[in-house]
Design a protein around this motif. Structure first.
Motif, PDB file in Angstrom:
ATOM      1  N   CYS A 140       0.840  -1.205   0.000  1.00 42.87           N
ATOM      2  CA  CYS A 140       0.000   0.000   0.000  1.00 42.87           C
ATOM      3  C   CYS A 140       0.877   1.258   0.000  1.00 42.87           C
ATOM      4  CB  CYS A 140      -0.953  -0.021   1.192  1.00 42.87           C
ATOM      5  SG  CYS A 140      -2.090  -1.409   1.099  1.00 42.87           S
ATOM      6  N   GLU A 163       4.042   0.547   6.555  1.00 48.08           N
ATOM      7  CA  GLU A 163       3.027  -0.499   6.630  1.00 48.08           C
ATOM      8  C   GLU A 163       3.716  -1.733   7.201  1.00 48.08           C
ATOM      9  OE1 GLU A 163       1.265  -1.529   2.896  1.00 48.08           O
ATOM     10  OE2 GLU A 163      -0.577  -2.209   3.833  1.00 48.08           O
ATOM     11  N   CYS A 166       0.231  -6.269   5.512  1.00 45.94           N
ATOM     12  CA  CYS A 166      -0.677  -5.781   4.472  1.00 45.94           C
ATOM     13  C   CYS A 166      -1.696  -6.856   4.106  1.00 45.94           C
ATOM     14  CB  CYS A 166       0.140  -5.387   3.243  1.00 45.94           C
ATOM     15  SG  CYS A 166      -0.839  -4.765   1.879  1.00 45.94           S
ATOM     16  N   CYS A 174      -4.601  -4.203   6.784  1.00 44.20           N
ATOM     17  CA  CYS A 174      -3.241  -3.666   6.777  1.00 44.20           C
ATOM     18  C   CYS A 174      -2.984  -2.980   8.118  1.00 44.20           C
ATOM     19  CB  CYS A 174      -3.069  -2.638   5.659  1.00 44.20           C
ATOM     20  SG  CYS A 174      -3.563  -3.242   4.041  1.00 44.20           S
TER      21      CYS A 174
HETATM   22 ZN   LIG Z   1      -1.743  -2.813   2.631  1.00 47.41          ZN
END
Ligand SMILES: [Zn+2]
Length: 540
Positions: A140, A163, A166, A174
């Motif tokens: 992401c 992140e 995820c 996430c």
């Molecule tokens: Zn993600």
């Protein structure tokens, strides 16, 4: 203002004059998920994951900065924490993900920040899973960098949102964590690289230069290939027999069968049909193709000279014989000796040739010792040897020695399917940039009776190329005797051996043409009623 008091519908405005959606004073653009998925896929597939991540991250970071600034212009937040939380509301409202903040603490004065949270149904992970297999690392990039940009604006110094896990890795949602850049213990350079588009730009410039060079290389190589191809084609000219007709195909099948044997072959056919080409063809496919192929035209030399050429002579055999000379029979070794126009041999030479072939050895003129004949004999004649035998002009016993395997090559007028393909073949040999033959010139060629056969056709194409240059070859480029002879449609009617039905169609067209398209007259000529003719034309 607190983040939870933000009214989503109030945040999005409409530019009354133009009807465009606004966020604060900023115009917004809406895209559907599928088109964003497409962009994600195209970027990754054309640039690779790493470079795609740089572009997506830069896009996200700038958006985050912009969002944070705009929202702070619209509202006075109670605290930095509320401002930071507003980011989560905005990201959810923008459709990026359903964001939940788990823990948050921020102190702008001391530049400390810690925030953890979740993104449910992040648009990037949903798009990812709709197109790819689960990925090993979080993907992401826009969401994480957009959050980084937003948080950096709030803290007033660089914040990095990472992140941790995820949904695209196969998790339920996430998870992210935000800290000041320095807290992560990542070297500033690494981070810089992540958001810096310049290295990518440089790399693209370099790639472009390399691409240009490769293209230039390719162009050069293509030119070289074309040149080599032309060369090869010139070599193939005397290597391959060009044909399309059934008649020629049958002859070649036979030639292929006899080629690997050592049997004598007699090739008969009119002058210019390509008997020597066929003899070479047989030699190339023989088991001794590496050995010499020697050819002699029996009509070209006076008998005495021909004899010494064939059998050789010893020094002093006759005036001028000042050294020994091997004859062609010996020189050919295990190869092929091609005796062209064998019908022209004198009776004496016929007898000598017969004896040599019977005893499989030759004695040079004036010599005492003999040499064995190991060569394969291929002979050719444009005359009917059987008829000559019946007239007592050719020895029958010699005929059977030579014609163990007889081959007959039809005249060109009996295999008209070969005319066009041969003409094009010769044309490509004579010139590289001709525009070819006009339909009218082709009709003339197909109607002509070609007494000189393939050789005449080759000469004619050369003649036409000289007149036409690279222009289209027209009937006026033909030798006079050909172009003045009107093409006879009836002669070419069945040249390609069409089906009866097709033949009928063509014949009807020819008769119609000859009557100037007068159907009554044409029907009368065809011996059918006008109604029947009309029906036939409908079927065509
Ligand atoms: Zn993600």
């Amino acid at each position: 203002m607190r983040a939870c008091d933000l009214e989503r519908l109030e945040l999005i405005g409409i530019d009354r004059s133009r009807g465009l959606p606004l966020f604060g004073d900023y115009r917004m653009v809406m895209f559907g998920m599928p088109s964003l998925a497409r962009l994600q896929k195209d970027l990754i597939q054309s640039l690779g994951m790493e470079k795609a991540a740089v572009i997506l991250s830069r896009f996200g970071y700038d958006s985050g900065l912009g969002m944070a600034t705009t929202i702070s212009e619209l509202y006075d937040f109670d605290s930095s924490e509320e401002w930071l939380r507003a980011g989560a509301v905005l990201r959810t409202m923008a459709g990026l993900a359903v964001e939940e903040i788990m823990e948050v603490s921020i102190d702008p004065e001391n530049k400390t920040l810690k925030m953890t949270g979740r993104w449910r149904d992040s648009f990037e992970s949903v798009n990812w899973l709709s197109q790819f297999q689960p990925h090993e690392t979080p993907i992401c990039h826009i969401l994480a960098s957009l959050s980084s940009g937003f948080a950096s604006a709030v803290l007033g110094s660089e914040v990095l949102v990472r992140e941790i896990s995820c949904r695209a890795q196969g998790h339920e949602y996430c998870q992210f964590e935000a800290r000041p850049m320095s807290d992560w213990g990542i070297s500033a350079e690494d981070i810089q690289r992540r958001f810096d588009i310049n290295p990518l730009g440089e790399e693209l410039t370099q790639l472009n230069a390399a691409l240009r060079e490769a293209r230039e290389d390719l162009r050069r190589q293509n030119a070289e290939i074309s040149r080599l191809r032309l060369l090869t084609r010139q070599i193939e000219t005397d290597e391959e027999i060009i044909f399309r007709s059934e008649a020629m195909s049958r002859v070649l099948t036979l030639a292929n069968k006899v080629a690997p044997t050592r049997s004598s072959v007699l090739i008969q056919g009119e002058s210019g049909v390509g008997k020597e080409v066929m003899a070479r063809f047989i030699h190339r496919r023989s088991t001794h193709s590496h050995a010499p192929f020697l050819a002699i035209n029996c009509a070209a030399l006076p008998p005495g000279l021909l004899e010494s050429e064939l059998f050789g002579y010893v020094k002093g055999a006759f005036t001028g014989a000042d050294s020994d000379k091997k004859g062609l029979f010996v020189e050919a070794g295990e190869g092929t000796l091609f005796l062209d126009e064998v019908a022209e041999l004198s009776p004496e030479l016929q007898a000598k040739l017969l004896r040599a072939l019977q005893e499989k050895e030759v004695r040079p003129v004036g010599g005492l010792t003999v040499s064995p004949i190991r060569a394969r004999i291929v002979s050719a004649s444009n005359r009917d040897l059987r008829e000559m035998i019946s007239q007592g002009k050719f020895r029958e016993d010699l005929y059977y020695r030579l014609a163990v395997f007889p081959l007959f090559i039809s005249p060109l007028r009996d295999r008209r399917q070969d005319i066009l393909i041969l003409a094009r073949h010769f044309l490509s040999n004579f010139t590289r940039d001709s525009h070819g033959f006009s339909p009218a010139a082709l009709r003339c060629m197909e109607a002509y009776h070609w007494p000189g056969n393939v050789r005449e056709l080759s000469n004619w194409v050369e003649y036409a190329v000289i007149l036409a240059g690279s222009e289209l070859i027209l009937p006026e480029h033909l030798p006079l005797h050909m172009s003045t002879q009107p093409p006879d449609p009836l002669t070419i009617l069945g040249a390609d051996q069409p089906t009866l039905e097709e033949l009928e169609k063509r014949y009807i067209r020819i008769v119609l043409q000859s009557t100037g398209n007068r159907r009554n007259e044409a029907a009368k000529k065809l011996g059918i009623s006008t109604a029947t003719l009309w029906r036939r034309l409908q079927q065509q």
